[in-house]
Design an enzyme around this catalytic site. Structure first.
Site, PDB file in Angstrom:
ATOM      1  N   HIS A  82       0.595  -0.994   0.213  1.00 16.72           N
ATOM      2  CA  HIS A  82       0.142   0.036  -0.049  1.00 16.72           C
ATOM      3  C   HIS A  82       0.826   1.305   0.028  1.00 16.72           C
ATOM      4  CE1 HIS A  82      -3.963   1.613   0.708  1.00 16.72           C
ATOM      5  NE2 HIS A  82      -3.410   2.716   1.095  1.00 16.72           N
ATOM      6  N   ASP A 161     -14.079   3.486   6.551  1.00 16.44           N
ATOM      7  CA  ASP A 161     -12.968   4.117   6.061  1.00 16.44           C
ATOM      8  C   ASP A 161     -13.668   4.625   4.756  1.00 16.44           C
ATOM      9  OD1 ASP A 161     -10.166   4.936   5.182  1.00 16.44           O
ATOM     10  OD2 ASP A 161     -10.356   3.373   3.610  1.00 16.44           O
ATOM     11  N   ARG A 168     -12.718  13.283   3.676  1.00 19.68           N
ATOM     12  CA  ARG A 168     -11.530  13.840   3.735  1.00 19.68           C
ATOM     13  C   ARG A 168     -10.966  14.481   2.250  1.00 19.68           C
ATOM     14  NH1 ARG A 168      -7.969   9.160   5.200  1.00 19.68           N
ATOM     15  NH2 ARG A 168      -6.248  10.751   5.122  1.00 19.68           N
ATOM     16  N   SER A 183      -6.569   4.815   8.233  1.00 22.43           N
ATOM     17  CA  SER A 183      -7.286   4.204   7.071  1.00 22.43           C
ATOM     18  C   SER A 183      -6.464   3.303   6.588  1.00 22.43           C
ATOM     19  CB  SER A 183      -7.213   5.688   6.358  1.00 22.43           C
ATOM     20  OG  SER A 183      -7.506   5.284   4.701  1.00 22.43           O
ATOM     21  N   LYS A 187      -7.653  -1.105   6.947  1.00 19.72           N
ATOM     22  CA  LYS A 187      -8.023  -1.557   5.534  1.00 19.72           C
ATOM     23  C   LYS A 187      -7.247  -2.973   5.513  1.00 19.72           C
ATOM     24  CE  LYS A 187      -7.759   1.520   2.756  1.00 19.72           C
ATOM     25  NZ  LYS A 187      -7.944   3.107   2.374  1.00 19.72           N
TER      26      LYS A 187
END
Ligand code: URA
Length: 406
Positions: A82, A161, A168, A183, A187
């Site tokens: 990520h 999220d 956001r 966040s 996840k």
């Protein structure tokens, strides 16, 4: 509990209890807390921060807002990566096929664009027919069949999220270390991978502008991972220039395919480094062995074959990728060396062109974007093309806002 009093407590830099955080965040998901109230709380968090205890509690609330994926029916060590977000960051589209082509399961749940940064799901949706909404069963079956799948968050994975991310994105509350850590890690933990590589971007085009903040975010995410018994390996990488040449959805998928077919440069080098790290984590081999495997997957075309198989499996047709036919060349107004590429401004420009969202309900134009024609330290002559804009409307821009030449 009182919504206004909780927002005010954070405004006064006080720590919120788990009950207060749950009241606000779960309330937002259920509709009892309104957009404007959550925006105000997020802004107070952005400005005043959250303690480690508050962040851990918020991660728990996010994870438990939905289901936790059970990937135990996928054989082998499952890896994931990520990025904290950048400009032109299409690394997942390259690293995923490399790793999967080596037989390593890579079940990836990705997001949409956030602020000036792009998102993998938006990029994949430039491919006509591509299904970014796999069910849990489809996701698991695909990873078992071809070792690789990318989907948007399945319907009930971290639904909190999903709604907070969208808010956001359009309220300038993206760049908060505890909110980013919450966040990403909620996840990743709910997503079920065993080993996770986190690419923390730092620089002008990243959410983290300096190395200290990047280090703090990396450490916080590692701690959250340890708490949930996941192996998390953070790396910090540069975002002072866009990654690769192309910014914008279709353009980025095209560049990812170029890299998979042999295009050289810093983007390829970074993908090799990240893929090798995932391979060594999954197979428990040395870095040298992992690098050899990764380079072979690229050079032999195995990784590109895996990309094509993956797109087809998710109903996409790569021949449908389209870029805007209306283009504008941005010319240099001076001669000298290209000293700086103002990456944040280019990211914002791509949003302006339609490649990202300014409001939650905005529809992306996948065909728009920017292709850089010059790189840092290139010698530039007056009149040289610095970049080409792929547009759907006429626009005039001042090159000095994007490039520093002296
Ligand atoms: N990526 C995410 O998934 N969340 C963030 O907040 C930032 C980057």
């Amino acid at each position: 509990m009182n919504i206004v009093e909780i927002i005010d407590k954070k405004r006064l830099k006080k720590n919120l209890t788990k009950e207060e955080l749950s009241f606000m965040f779960t309330g937002y998901l259920e509709g009892t807390v309104k957009d404007y109230q959550m925006s105000s709380l997020l802004m107070a968090i952005c400005i005043n921060g959250m303690s480690e205890e508050e962040t851990f509690n918020l991660v728990d609330i996010f994870i438990n807002s939905g289901d936790i994926l059970d990937l135990s029916s996928i054989k082998g060590i499952k890896v994931d990566k990520h990025s904290t977000g950048g400009v032109g960051d299409k690394v997942s589209l390259i690293v995923g096929p490399i790793v999967a082509s080596l037989g390593i399961p890579f079940p990836k749940m990705s997001g949409r664009g956030l602020g000036h940064t792009g998102g993998t799901i938006d990029k994949l949706e430039s491919i006509q027919g591509f299904n970014t909404n796999l069910t849990e069963e489809e996701f698991i079956k695909q990873v078992n069949d071809i070792h690789f799948a990318i989907t948007g968050q399945t319907k009930n994975l971290c639904p909190l999220d999903k709604v907070i991310y969208a808010l956001r994105d359009v309220t300038a509350t993206v760049s908060s270390i505890p909110l980013i850590a919450t966040s990403i890690m909620s996840k990743k933990i709910a997503g079920g991978a065993d080993k996770i590589l986190l690419d923390v971007k730092v620089g002008d085009g990243a959410l983290m502008k300096n190395i200290e903040d990047a280090q703090q975010l990396a450490n916080l995410m590692k701690k959250i991972g340890e708490y949930y018994h996941r192996e998390v390996y953070p790396i910090i990488t540069d975002m002072n220039t866009p990654l690769g040449d192309n910014i914008g959805n279709s353009l980025e998928v095209i560049e990812a395919m170029d890299i998979l077919q042999g295009k050289k440069g810093p983007l390829r080098d970074l993908c090799i480094e990240e893929a090798a790290q995932l391979v060594l984590m999954a197979l428990n081999i040395s870095e040298e062995e992992a690098l050899l495997k990764v380079k072979d997957a690229l050079d032999s075309g195995k990784a590109f074959d895996k990309f094509k198989e993956f797109v087809k499996y998710q109903n996409g047709d790569i021949n449908t990728l389209e870029v805007s036919t209306q283009t504008i060349d941005v010319l240099s107004n001076k001669e000298g060396v290209l000293k700086k590429i103002k990456t944040l401004n280019l990211g914002r420009l791509s949003v302006e062109l339609g490649a990202g969202r300014k409001r939650k309900e905005d529809i992306i134009d996948h065909k728009t974007g920017i292709v850089l024609k010059k790189h840092l330290n290139d010698y530039i002559k007056k009149g040289d093309v610095l970049c080409t804009l792929y547009v759907n409307k006429n626009i005039t821009i001042n090159p000095d806002n994007y490039f520093e030449i002296s």
